[in-house]
Design an enzyme around this catalytic site. Structure first.
Site: not given
Length: 352
Positions: A52, A134, A168
């Site tokens: 990430e 995200k 995540c």
């Protein structure tokens, strides 16, 4: 974004990289990415996943520094962040094309005055086939990144099959996962920061990715980052906080049956490689296809807004000067020359 393909690979060699970034320089971290692509490709890898926001680095500082002390590091992250497209993305695209390998890379993307947690997917011909942000940064990350939108919840066709991606704790959003499942992803790219929170983070991560593999009936390739002891000390000299920057690594490759295809990497640096037998997808789904014969869409279904958001949308007449009309008190009033929906906003504003 979907292509018509007549030939499907029966086996895909996949890799997940657990390596340390350079916490000083985007270019040096990028060098590590390119070196790792070359190394993985030399071993016959057709897909490689990096952690990430690996380029230039994950904002570990925001987890241990209070906001009042984080400004300098935040600005430095802006200065080293990646714009898309740029020389940095061109270099990754060239490496993907040169080695015929699909590359999933997490970056801190700079878009003018904001940073975003962005996942980039380059096909084996070097084409950027997915750029997604995200959708909701987690906890401390909300001080660092803006929010993504539904346009990134997209599964794309690649040289190794249909790929979806989440970052995540997006994996704790079941509707985000279902959006990718409903598009029949075959390989799921998962990216976590690693070197955070301690062993419990790694344990939770393992449960999460194995469950998604089972539920989606897909392979999951997960990459987490790694920090050296020297890097941890450079982030915070406070020993009581340093423990928050250790553990939490679970670089793994999981089959549609929820099994590890190779022992996961939980410490140190390395490249995890495994062969994906694509026939296992049908083997799993013939018994439980959660978006097919096991679904009940007349009872439960997902509605998604897949539009990209923008701070301004200009209509055809947005910047034309309206003809002024006289109001009852003799002042010039332009509100009645607007479209009806624009008039409502103007009149409400005047009434206030």
């Amino acid at each position: 974004m979907e292509k018509n393909t007549t030939m499907r690979k029966s086996t895909v060699r996949a890799a997940a990289a657990q390596i340390a970034p350079d916490l000083i320089s985007r270019e040096k971290t990028l060098e590590r990415v390119l070196e790792t692509i070359r190394e993985a490709a030399s071993k016959g890898t057709e897909l490689i996943v990096f952690p990430e926001t690996f380029v230039p680095w994950y904002p570990y500082f925001s987890f241990v520094l209070p906001p009042v002390l984080s400004g300098r590091e935040h600005v430095r992250l802006y200065e080293e962040a990646v714009t898309v497209p740029s020389a940095a993305t061109d270099a990754v695209a060239s490496a993907a094309r040169e080695h015929g390998i699909v590359v999933a890379l997490g970056v801190n993307e700079r878009d003018h005055g904001s940073l975003y947690n962005t996942q980039l997917l380059f096909d084996a011909d070097g084409k950027l086939i997915l750029k997604r942000r995200k959708i909701t940064p987690t906890f401390h990350e909300r001080m660092i990144w803006g929010q993504g939108d539904g346009s990134g919840l997209t599964v794309v066709e690649s040289g190794v099959g249909r790929i979806g991606a989440l970052a995540c704790w997006e994996h704790y959003n079941p509707l985000a996962r279902y959006a990718l499942m409903a598009q029949h992803e075959e390989i799921h790219v998962a990216q976590f920061p690693g070197s955070m929170v301690g062993p419990i983070f790694a344990e939770q991560m393992e449960v999460t990715i194995r469950h998604h593999a089972l539920e989606s009936g897909c392979f999951v390739v997960n990459a987490t980052g790694w920090l050296t002891d020297e890097q941890i000390v450079s982030i915070t000299p406070d020993q009581s906080l340093q423990k928050a920057l250790r553990g939490g690594c679970m670089t793994a490759i999981v089959s549609p049956e929820g099994k590890h295809l190779a022992p996961p990497i939980t410490e140190g640096e390395g490249i995890l490689i495994a062969d994906l037998d694509m026939s296992l997808i049908v083997k799993r789904k013939r018994m439980m296809d959660s978006v097919g014969h096991y679904a009940r869409p007349e009872l439960l279904h997902l509605v998604i807004d897949g539009r990209a958001t923008a701070p301004m949308v200009a209509s055809q007449n947005s910047f034309e000067t309206p003809t002024a009309r006289s109001s009852n008190d003799g002042n010039r009033d332009t509100s009645f020359d607007r479209d009806p929906d624009q008039r409502v906003a103007v009149l409400r504003s005047q009434a206030g």
